[in-house]
Scaffold this active site. Sequence first.
Site, PDB file in Angstrom:
ATOM      1  N   ASP A   1     -15.577  10.617  34.213  1.00 12.83           N
ATOM      2  CA  ASP A   1     -16.802   9.994  34.046  1.00 12.83           C
ATOM      3  C   ASP A   1     -16.278   8.503  34.460  1.00 12.83           C
ATOM      4  O   ASP A   1     -15.510   7.859  33.749  1.00 12.83           O
ATOM      5  CB  ASP A   1     -17.659   9.870  32.685  1.00 12.83           C
ATOM      6  CG  ASP A   1     -18.232  11.334  32.314  1.00 12.83           C
ATOM      7  OD1 ASP A   1     -19.090  11.657  33.186  1.00 12.83           O
ATOM      8  OD2 ASP A   1     -17.762  11.901  31.408  1.00 12.83           O
TER       9      ASP A   1
ATOM     10  N   ASP B   1      -9.209  10.633  34.133  1.00 14.33           N
ATOM     11  CA  ASP B   1     -10.449  10.655  33.652  1.00 14.33           C
ATOM     12  C   ASP B   1     -11.561  11.145  34.611  1.00 14.33           C
ATOM     13  O   ASP B   1     -11.160  11.331  35.954  1.00 14.33           O
ATOM     14  CB  ASP B   1     -10.696   9.429  32.993  1.00 14.33           C
ATOM     15  CG  ASP B   1     -12.076   9.467  32.495  1.00 14.33           C
ATOM     16  OD1 ASP B   1     -12.520  10.450  31.409  1.00 14.33           O
ATOM     17  OD2 ASP B   1     -12.828   8.313  32.179  1.00 14.33           O
TER      18      ASP B   1
ATOM     19  N   ASP C   1     -11.265   4.197  33.804  1.00 22.40           N
ATOM     20  CA  ASP C   1     -12.011   3.466  33.617  1.00 22.40           C
ATOM     21  C   ASP C   1     -12.441   2.625  32.337  1.00 22.40           C
ATOM     22  O   ASP C   1     -13.064   1.792  32.312  1.00 22.40           O
ATOM     23  CB  ASP C   1     -13.444   3.810  34.199  1.00 22.40           C
ATOM     24  CG  ASP C   1     -14.272   4.662  33.237  1.00 22.40           C
ATOM     25  OD1 ASP C   1     -13.671   5.559  32.578  1.00 22.40           O
ATOM     26  OD2 ASP C   1     -15.591   4.257  33.061  1.00 22.40           O
TER      27      ASP C   1
END
Length: 261
Positions: A16, A14, A210
């Site tokens: 962001d 990922d 996250d």
Amino acid sequence: MTINFSAKKGFICDMDGVLYHGNKLLPGAKEFIQWLQENQKEYLFLTNNSGMTPKELQQKLKRLGVDVSEEHFYTSALATAQFLKTQSPNSSAFVIGEAGLLNALYDAGITMNDVNPEYVVVGEGRNYSLETLTKAVNLVLKGAKLIGANSDVSGNIENGMAPACKALIAPIEMATGKQAYFCGKPNPLMMRTGLRLLGCHSDEAVIVGDRMDTDIIAGTESGIDTVLVLSGVSTRETVKTFAYQPTVILEDVGKIVRENS
């Protein structure tokens, strides 16, 4: 549990909350990407951000001091375009979203139509307004199918959180009584595409993210080892509230390098 990162062939990562927050590179991100490159790992930055094209994401990382070529990026906009192309080639859509989503749809042969489209497609975008929302509601009521680029409810920005696609599409669902179909993570179609682009089987790959509700569940349901980093949305406390758990939890992506040095 532990993961032998050196033995893994492919990394799905990922962006962001893992590599950056807004326009700030996160600790360990540069070292992690260097480690991937130096060890000849296959890697793909798989993001639910539908607003930016792969080229724009590549340029963003370059501005932050990290040089990665364009083919290493795959977005929920590309996944959405691929889904529509497969389901209904040469169809049309009314789109609420940014250049990343519009370009992906154009490239897949999907045309723009605000009169009688087959689809209403929603991503994050500055053209989201009461006017576009009203148009979308009425087109869905007339029979257009409702598509969401991703199912993120919120996203990190430098000074807090911003509503993301699922939150933005909720008023259309509520007003029409229709449920959207979401194409981004954790949709297995996007994960299978990621593995195919990497040339990996699920047991040869790792997904790093996250968010428990997109990244970690996507890996869990696809049989891929998962790494939750605590540099974004999820915390050790919020992890405890989920029925499924990541394979490992690390403070940041730099820990992957430190564990293999």
